[in-house]
Design an enzyme around this catalytic site. Structure first.
Site, PDB file in Angstrom:
ATOM      1  N   VAL A   8      39.193  44.907  41.688  1.00  0.00           N
ATOM      2  CA  VAL A   8      39.526  44.915  43.117  1.00  0.00           C
ATOM      3  C   VAL A   8      40.992  44.523  43.247  1.00  0.00           C
ATOM      4  O   VAL A   8      41.376  43.433  42.822  1.00  0.00           O
ATOM      5  CB  VAL A   8      38.642  43.916  43.900  1.00  0.00           C
ATOM      6  N   HIS A   9      41.810  45.435  43.793  1.00  0.00           N
ATOM      7  CA  HIS A   9      43.216  45.060  43.935  1.00  0.00           C
ATOM      8  C   HIS A   9      43.940  45.745  45.080  1.00  0.00           C
ATOM      9  O   HIS A   9      45.029  45.324  45.461  1.00  0.00           O
ATOM     10  CB  HIS A   9      43.975  45.360  42.635  1.00  0.00           C
ATOM     11  N   ARG A  10      43.377  46.812  45.657  1.00  0.00           N
ATOM     12  CA  ARG A  10      44.130  47.558  46.658  1.00  0.00           C
ATOM     13  C   ARG A  10      44.320  46.748  47.930  1.00  0.00           C
ATOM     14  O   ARG A  10      43.461  45.974  48.343  1.00  0.00           O
ATOM     15  CB  ARG A  10      43.439  48.885  46.976  1.00  0.00           C
TER      16      ARG A  10
ATOM     17  N   ARG B  69      46.967  39.696  42.848  1.00  0.00           N
ATOM     18  CA  ARG B  69      46.874  39.819  44.306  1.00  0.00           C
ATOM     19  C   ARG B  69      45.515  39.349  44.800  1.00  0.00           C
ATOM     20  O   ARG B  69      45.417  38.651  45.810  1.00  0.00           O
ATOM     21  CB  ARG B  69      47.104  41.276  44.730  1.00  0.00           C
TER      22      ARG B  69
END
Length: 367
Positions: free
Chosen positions: A205-207, A238
């Site tokens: 998960v990073h967007r 992030r």
């Protein structure tokens, strides 16, 4: 031939690797400018080491910042680098702010631009990646399309005359790693593969659309924790920062956070997983190539080829994730839309005939 590659993120280093190997094998001059968009060692230096890549000739150290500020830092840093190097080609990769900055900087100096991974479209211009890739495609002189669908998108936009279907560099790198006789060696298995035997899911998960919305991020984390199998989550910086800010606990239910994995270890973990959960673009492809079912936490994908026969499913509502992650594995082998693992050779073949004599260059600036 002198090629200057501009990269800045972990996925771009994966795409860079076979280009660097191929240019080195042919004896061409290859310069690498790293923008520093991904600056965490686990997302940058570990990839360089893991894929036997040379150290970048210059690192702009742009770091993390809002879109406009980060892109401006890169533009300011790239301008003198390009002016001194005067390469035959500026090679840009994918859809990041590094790609946008490199495209604008090279176009301003009238340098030939080749865009790797051209023609992808999610048709959602709210995504910064979609805006970046559209600008990159329309300003580039040579469009290097990874799939037939990407070629169709470029044709529909009137760009077919400068487009070449070359295949996907992801597959080049994946084959080199999974078949060590053709590339770098030295797999390193992540500890959880041996310390915690049994079926598991792998997640990333990073967007921005996921991490920067506290309600959505909380829902995604809750859904991961509710999955029926252990979920191993390499934590992007992030994601870690947003979870600290929003007070979201990543250690709960079946969810197990771990540090980001080196590329080889990530591929080993993915190959052994019963499923992938991601909001990434590139991992959707790697999952398909390895025959691993995927759940994509988005409303759309720039890789529609992965949706064939249910190998990848879109899960915009996190509440649907546990059920989607538990679906049966599709019958039969997965499709193979990404070529044969020889994209780098085709890309360099496409660059060479278009090379024009360049003016003498001053030494490349370093920092």
């Amino acid at each position: 031939m002198k090629v200057l590659s501009v990269v800045g993120t972990r996925p771009q280093l994966v795409k860079l690797a076979p280009i660097a190997w191929e240019l080195a094998a042919r004896g061409d001059d290859h310069l690498i400018a790293h923008t520093g968009q991904h600056y965490d060692p686990l997302l940058s230096q570990s990839l360089l080491d893991d894929l036997d890549l040379p150290a970048p000739d210059v690192n702009l150290e742009a770091g993390s910042a809002p879109h406009a500020e980060q892109t401006a830092r890169m533009l300011t840093g790239l301008a003198p680098v390009l002016a001194h190097a005067r390469p035959d080609w500026v090679l840009t990769y994918g859809d990041t702010n590094s790609t946008l900055a490199a495209t604008l900087a090279a176009a301003a100096q009238d340098l030939p631009i080749a865009h790797v991974e051209a023609g992808l479209r999610s048709y959602d211009r709210r995504m910064p990646e979609e805006r970046n890739r559209i600008v990159a495609d329309h300003l580039a002189d040579l469009l290097l399309a990874p799939t037939a669908a990407a070629m169709a998108n470029l044709t529909a936009e009137g760009l077919a005359a400068r487009a070449v279907h070359v295949g996907d560099l992801m597959l080049d790198t994946l084959k080199a790693v999974t078949h060590p006789s053709t590339g770098p060696r030295g797999h390193q298995r992540p500890p959880f593969l041996t310390d915690h035997p049994g079926p598991y899911l792998l997640a990333t998960v990073h967007r921005q659309a996921t991490t920067d919305d506290p309600e959505r991020l909380a829902a995604v984390v809750a859904a991961l924790a509710a999955c029926p199998q252990p979920v191993w989550l390499p934590v992007h910086p992030r994601l870690a920062a947003r979870c600290r800010t929003f007070g979201i606990d990543l250690t709960r239910g079946t969810l197990h956070p771990v540090d980001p994995l080196p590329y080889r270890s990530m591929i080993t973990a993915l190959a052994g997983a019963s499923g992938l959960i991601t909001d990434s673009g590139g991992l959707q492809k790697e999952a398909l190539a390895l025959g691993v079912p995927c759940c994509t936490l988005r409303t759309e994908t720039e890789w529609p080829e992965t949706l064939h026969d249910g190998w990848n499913v879109l899960v915009p509502d996190p509440r649907d994730l546990p059920a989607a992650a538990s679906r049966p594995r599709p019958a039969g082998p997965p499709p193979s839309p990404f070529g044969d693992g020889r994209a780098a050779a085709r890309i360099i073949d496409a660059l060479a005939p278009r090379t024009v004599p360049a003016a003498p260059a001053a030494p490349l600036l370093t920092r």
